[in-house]
Write a protein that holds these residues in place. Structure first.
Motif, PDB file in Angstrom:
ATOM      1  N   THR A 266       0.806  -1.222   0.000  1.00  0.00           N
ATOM      2  CA  THR A 266       0.000   0.000   0.000  1.00  0.00           C
ATOM      3  C   THR A 266       0.838   1.270   0.000  1.00  0.00           C
ATOM      4  OG1 THR A 266      -0.237  -0.192   2.406  1.00  0.00           O
ATOM      5  CG2 THR A 266      -2.015  -1.087   1.047  1.00  0.00           C
ATOM      6  N   THR A 267       2.148   1.144  -0.172  1.00  0.00           N
ATOM      7  CA  THR A 267       2.938   2.339  -0.482  1.00  0.00           C
ATOM      8  C   THR A 267       2.531   2.883  -1.848  1.00  0.00           C
ATOM      9  OG1 THR A 267       4.691   0.932  -1.392  1.00  0.00           O
ATOM     10  CG2 THR A 267       4.906   1.620   0.916  1.00  0.00           C
ATOM     11  N   ASP A 268       1.880   2.021  -2.649  1.00  0.00           N
ATOM     12  CA  ASP A 268       1.297   2.442  -3.926  1.00  0.00           C
ATOM     13  C   ASP A 268      -0.160   2.817  -3.664  1.00  0.00           C
ATOM     14  OD1 ASP A 268       0.142   2.718  -6.400  1.00  0.00           O
ATOM     15  OD2 ASP A 268       0.949   0.862  -7.236  1.00  0.00           O
ATOM     16  N   PRO A 269      -0.510   4.100  -3.674  1.00  0.00           N
ATOM     17  CA  PRO A 269      -1.892   4.510  -3.376  1.00  0.00           C
ATOM     18  C   PRO A 269      -2.918   3.887  -4.310  1.00  0.00           C
ATOM     19  CG  PRO A 269      -0.417   6.404  -3.324  1.00  0.00           C
ATOM     20  CD  PRO A 269       0.372   5.269  -3.905  1.00  0.00           C
ATOM     21  N   GLN A 270      -2.547   3.656  -5.570  1.00  0.00           N
ATOM     22  CA  GLN A 270      -3.488   3.049  -6.510  1.00  0.00           C
ATOM     23  C   GLN A 270      -3.815   1.620  -6.102  1.00  0.00           C
ATOM     24  OE1 GLN A 270      -1.817   3.461 -10.446  1.00  0.00           O
ATOM     25  NE2 GLN A 270      -2.722   5.504 -10.713  1.00  0.00           N
ATOM     26  N   TRP A 271      -2.814   0.911  -5.612  1.00  0.00           N
ATOM     27  CA  TRP A 271      -3.047  -0.467  -5.156  1.00  0.00           C
ATOM     28  C   TRP A 271      -3.992  -0.453  -3.955  1.00  0.00           C
ATOM     29  CZ3 TRP A 271      -3.207  -4.203  -1.596  1.00  0.00           C
ATOM     30  CH2 TRP A 271      -3.082  -5.531  -2.014  1.00  0.00           C
ATOM     31  N   ALA A 272      -3.753   0.439  -3.016  1.00  0.00           N
ATOM     32  CA  ALA A 272      -4.617   0.540  -1.837  1.00  0.00           C
ATOM     33  C   ALA A 272      -6.049   0.866  -2.244  1.00  0.00           C
ATOM     34  CB  ALA A 272      -4.081   1.605  -0.882  1.00  0.00           C
ATOM     35  N   ALA A 273      -6.214   1.791  -3.166  1.00  0.00           N
ATOM     36  CA  ALA A 273      -7.552   2.168  -3.614  1.00  0.00           C
ATOM     37  C   ALA A 273      -8.243   1.010  -4.322  1.00  0.00           C
ATOM     38  CB  ALA A 273      -7.467   3.378  -4.537  1.00  0.00           C
ATOM     39  N   ALA A 274      -7.497   0.256  -5.131  1.00  0.00           N
ATOM     40  CA  ALA A 274      -8.076  -0.878  -5.855  1.00  0.00           C
ATOM     41  C   ALA A 274      -8.551  -1.963  -4.896  1.00  0.00           C
ATOM     42  CB  ALA A 274      -7.060  -1.447  -6.843  1.00  0.00           C
ATOM     43  N   LEU A 275      -7.744  -2.256  -3.880  1.00  0.00           N
ATOM     44  CA  LEU A 275      -8.144  -3.279  -2.914  1.00  0.00           C
ATOM     45  C   LEU A 275      -9.365  -2.825  -2.114  1.00  0.00           C
ATOM     46  CD1 LEU A 275      -7.710  -5.992  -1.603  1.00  0.00           C
ATOM     47  CD2 LEU A 275      -6.044  -4.942  -0.055  1.00  0.00           C
ATOM     48  N   ALA A 276      -9.385  -1.573  -1.686  1.00  0.00           N
ATOM     49  CA  ALA A 276     -10.544  -1.060  -0.945  1.00  0.00           C
ATOM     50  C   ALA A 276     -11.800  -1.131  -1.799  1.00  0.00           C
ATOM     51  CB  ALA A 276     -10.277   0.372  -0.489  1.00  0.00           C
ATOM     52  N   ARG A 277     -11.683  -0.749  -3.059  1.00  0.00           N
ATOM     53  CA  ARG A 277     -12.835  -0.786  -3.968  1.00  0.00           C
ATOM     54  C   ARG A 277     -13.346  -2.214  -4.135  1.00  0.00           C
ATOM     55  NH1 ARG A 277     -10.627   1.964  -7.456  1.00  0.00           N
ATOM     56  NH2 ARG A 277      -9.758   0.349  -8.800  1.00  0.00           N
ATOM     57  N   MET A 278     -12.440  -3.171  -4.302  1.00  0.00           N
ATOM     58  CA  MET A 278     -12.854  -4.547  -4.480  1.00  0.00           C
ATOM     59  C   MET A 278     -13.537  -5.086  -3.226  1.00  0.00           C
ATOM     60  SD  MET A 278     -10.682  -7.909  -5.594  1.00  0.00           S
ATOM     61  CE  MET A 278      -9.701  -7.898  -4.107  1.00  0.00           C
ATOM     62  N   LEU A 279     -12.975  -4.794  -2.047  1.00  0.00           N
ATOM     63  CA  LEU A 279     -13.572  -5.285  -0.812  1.00  0.00           C
ATOM     64  C   LEU A 279     -14.986  -4.743  -0.624  1.00  0.00           C
ATOM     65  CD1 LEU A 279     -10.497  -5.042   1.591  1.00  0.00           C
ATOM     66  CD2 LEU A 279     -11.521  -7.123   0.656  1.00  0.00           C
ATOM     67  N   ARG A 280     -15.221  -3.510  -1.029  1.00  0.00           N
ATOM     68  CA  ARG A 280     -16.561  -2.920  -0.906  1.00  0.00           C
ATOM     69  C   ARG A 280     -17.541  -3.561  -1.888  1.00  0.00           C
ATOM     70  NH1 ARG A 280     -13.494   2.041   0.463  1.00  0.00           N
ATOM     71  NH2 ARG A 280     -14.226   2.665   2.558  1.00  0.00           N
ATOM     72  N   GLN A 281     -17.042  -4.097  -2.985  1.00  0.00           N
ATOM     73  CA  GLN A 281     -17.910  -4.688  -3.996  1.00  0.00           C
ATOM     74  C   GLN A 281     -18.182  -6.172  -3.764  1.00  0.00           C
ATOM     75  OE1 GLN A 281     -15.780  -3.781  -7.596  1.00  0.00           O
ATOM     76  NE2 GLN A 281     -16.572  -1.693  -7.729  1.00  0.00           N
ATOM     77  N   LEU A 282     -17.371  -6.806  -2.941  1.00  0.00           N
ATOM     78  CA  LEU A 282     -17.527  -8.244  -2.725  1.00  0.00           C
ATOM     79  C   LEU A 282     -18.821  -8.565  -1.984  1.00  0.00           C
ATOM     80  CD1 LEU A 282     -13.952  -9.493  -1.736  1.00  0.00           C
ATOM     81  CD2 LEU A 282     -15.219 -10.004  -3.827  1.00  0.00           C
ATOM     82  N   ASP A 283     -19.403  -9.694  -2.345  1.00  0.00           N
ATOM     83  CA  ASP A 283     -20.566 -10.190  -1.625  1.00  0.00           C
ATOM     84  C   ASP A 283     -20.157 -10.500  -0.180  1.00  0.00           C
ATOM     85  OD1 ASP A 283     -22.329 -12.630  -0.665  1.00  0.00           O
ATOM     86  OD2 ASP A 283     -23.444 -11.627  -2.278  1.00  0.00           O
ATOM     87  N   PRO A 284     -21.013 -10.195   0.790  1.00  0.00           N
ATOM     88  CA  PRO A 284     -20.664 -10.486   2.198  1.00  0.00           C
ATOM     89  C   PRO A 284     -20.288 -11.947   2.444  1.00  0.00           C
ATOM     90  CG  PRO A 284     -22.556  -9.040   2.103  1.00  0.00           C
ATOM     91  CD  PRO A 284     -22.276  -9.446   0.691  1.00  0.00           C
ATOM     92  N   SER A 285     -20.869 -12.874   1.677  1.00  0.00           N
ATOM     93  CA  SER A 285     -20.535 -14.290   1.879  1.00  0.00           C
ATOM     94  C   SER A 285     -19.083 -14.578   1.512  1.00  0.00           C
ATOM     95  CB  SER A 285     -21.466 -15.182   1.062  1.00  0.00           C
ATOM     96  OG  SER A 285     -21.305 -14.952  -0.331  1.00  0.00           O
ATOM     97  N   ILE A 286     -18.563 -13.859   0.506  1.00  0.00           N
ATOM     98  CA  ILE A 286     -17.157 -14.034   0.127  1.00  0.00           C
ATOM     99  C   ILE A 286     -16.252 -13.456   1.203  1.00  0.00           C
ATOM    100  CG2 ILE A 286     -15.397 -13.405  -1.555  1.00  0.00           C
ATOM    101  CD1 ILE A 286     -17.258 -15.434  -2.663  1.00  0.00           C
ATOM    102  N   LEU A 287     -16.622 -12.303   1.731  1.00  0.00           N
ATOM    103  CA  LEU A 287     -15.837 -11.705   2.813  1.00  0.00           C
ATOM    104  C   LEU A 287     -15.808 -12.615   4.032  1.00  0.00           C
ATOM    105  CD1 LEU A 287     -17.090  -8.014   2.551  1.00  0.00           C
ATOM    106  CD2 LEU A 287     -14.830  -8.867   1.915  1.00  0.00           C
ATOM    107  N   ASP A 288     -16.942 -13.239   4.325  1.00  0.00           N
ATOM    108  CA  ASP A 288     -16.987 -14.186   5.445  1.00  0.00           C
ATOM    109  C   ASP A 288     -16.077 -15.371   5.166  1.00  0.00           C
ATOM    110  OD1 ASP A 288     -18.766 -12.633   6.854  1.00  0.00           O
ATOM    111  OD2 ASP A 288     -20.539 -13.764   6.229  1.00  0.00           O
ATOM    112  N   TYR A 289     -16.167 -15.927   3.965  1.00  0.00           N
ATOM    113  CA  TYR A 289     -15.370 -17.091   3.603  1.00  0.00           C
ATOM    114  C   TYR A 289     -13.882 -16.786   3.687  1.00  0.00           C
ATOM    115  CZ  TYR A 289     -13.081 -20.570   0.668  1.00  0.00           C
ATOM    116  OH  TYR A 289     -12.217 -21.526   0.187  1.00  0.00           O
ATOM    117  N   LYS A 290     -13.493 -15.609   3.240  1.00  0.00           N
ATOM    118  CA  LYS A 290     -12.083 -15.224   3.271  1.00  0.00           C
ATOM    119  C   LYS A 290     -11.641 -14.747   4.646  1.00  0.00           C
ATOM    120  CE  LYS A 290     -11.541 -14.120  -1.648  1.00  0.00           C
ATOM    121  NZ  LYS A 290     -10.392 -15.010  -1.930  1.00  0.00           N
ATOM    122  N   GLY A 291     -12.560 -14.696   5.604  1.00  0.00           N
ATOM    123  CA  GLY A 291     -12.208 -14.339   6.974  1.00  0.00           C
ATOM    124  C   GLY A 291     -11.960 -12.878   7.210  1.00  0.00           C
ATOM    125  N   VAL A 292     -12.430 -12.023   6.304  1.00  0.00           N
ATOM    126  CA  VAL A 292     -12.140 -10.594   6.384  1.00  0.00           C
ATOM    127  C   VAL A 292     -13.164  -9.842   7.226  1.00  0.00           C
ATOM    128  CG1 VAL A 292     -11.842  -8.483   5.013  1.00  0.00           C
ATOM    129  CG2 VAL A 292     -10.964 -10.665   4.162  1.00  0.00           C
TER     130      VAL A 292
END
Length: 312
Positions: A266-292
């Protein structure tokens, strides 16, 4: 899509998540030998195997002929891909093997007593986990042999003999969206045309071996805050390959695991933004499965802060 080489495992995550996402290797090595980490990872493998061999290696006796084909193919693949480090010569039924990275040599009498399952012997030469899948559509392509030292919260004992649909049953949406295409990929895979894919996860330990025997990780997850997420959350990527053997109806499934702290990526701001965007778009069941889910909010706060740093 052509895999870049040397392989960079930490590409910016992208949607969709539920897809097979397999691409031709186009001549790139099946095994990724990384000399900077090779000795440490092989030493860890061998320590785990010495401590509890039957936990990390399992195989059905009927898989032995296919394992021998795998071993012969595997050493030839290593010598083809990395001639500076590996050498093999076949003399009648003997393989004369040299691993220059380890300073080891061996004479292997193909089909004779080896002292190890052949998949276990080969697994001690590479950084990948090795799994052997039977190409058997009627049985759903079951797992028949494996050396699995660096799993992400699963073990061989729970999966041996199961078809692909049951092995991946806990993955939300797998049976509905991926089971048919996964089975088709295995059934139609051709020798000399291996494929590769990536799989990502977020974990709260940097260990390569995340066996279920570690127990629950609730305490580590509860300790994550927006201030420490960069050091306490790790991005874990698997480079997976699938290779069909020629003489036996089996597919080799390799898993090479890389782990890095989010603070490094995350020293790369674009990488941090991309991961945050993806996590917000994921179905809650996937977030649960991945333990996040237990630490999602502090993680997003951390990622948003890192992303904003690029605007300052």
């Amino acid at each position: 899509m052509v895999e870049s080489w040397p392989f960079h495992p930490f590409a910016i995550p992208s949607l969709p998540v539920l897809r097979v996402g397999a691409y031709p290797l186009h001549g790139a090595p099946v095994f990724h030998v990384d000399p900077d980490h090779y000795h440490a990872e092989l030493a860890l493998k061998r320590a785990l195997l010495a401590a509890d061999h039957s936990y990390y290696v399992q195989a059905y006796p009927e898989s032995l002929p296919a394992q021998w084909e795998l071993l012969v193919w595997g050493v030839e693949e290593l010598a083809r891909s990395y001639p500076q480090w590996f050498y093999v010569e076949q003399r009648d039924t003997e393989l004369h093997w040299e691993n220059r990275l380890c300073g080891e040599t061996a004479i292997i009498r193909v089909g004779k007593e080896l002292g190890l399952w052949p998949i276990d012997w080969l697994g001690r030469q590479v950084q990948e986990d090795l799994l052997l899948i039977a190409v058997d559509e009627a049985a759903g392509h079951p797992l028949i042999a494996g050396q699995l030292c660096f799993p992400n919260r699963w073990c061989l004992a729970d999966k041996m003999g199961l078809p692909m649909a049951m092995i991946h049953g806990p993955v939300p949406g797998f049976n509905a969206h991926l089971a048919a295409s996964t089975n088709q990929l295995i059934a139609r895979l051709q020798p000399q045309r291996p494929v590769w894919r990536r799989n990502w996860s977020l974990v709260v330990l940097p260990d390569l071996d995340l066996s279920p025997r570690l127990g629950a990780l609730d305490r580590q997850k509860a300790a994550i805050t927006a201030e420490n997420a960069g050091e306490k959350v790790f991005y874990r990527v698997e480079r997976q390959t699938l290779v069909r053997m020629v003489r036996h109806p089996v597919v080799l499934f390799t898993v090479r695991t890389y782990v890095v702290a989010l603070a490094e990526l995350t020293t790369d701001p674009q990488w941090a933004a991309a991961l945050a965007r993806m996590l917000r778009q994921l179905d809650p069941s996937i977030l649960d499965y991945k333990g996040v889910t237990p630490y999602l909010h502090p993680l997003l706060a951390y990622l948003d802060r890192q992303a904003m740093s690029g605007l300052e």
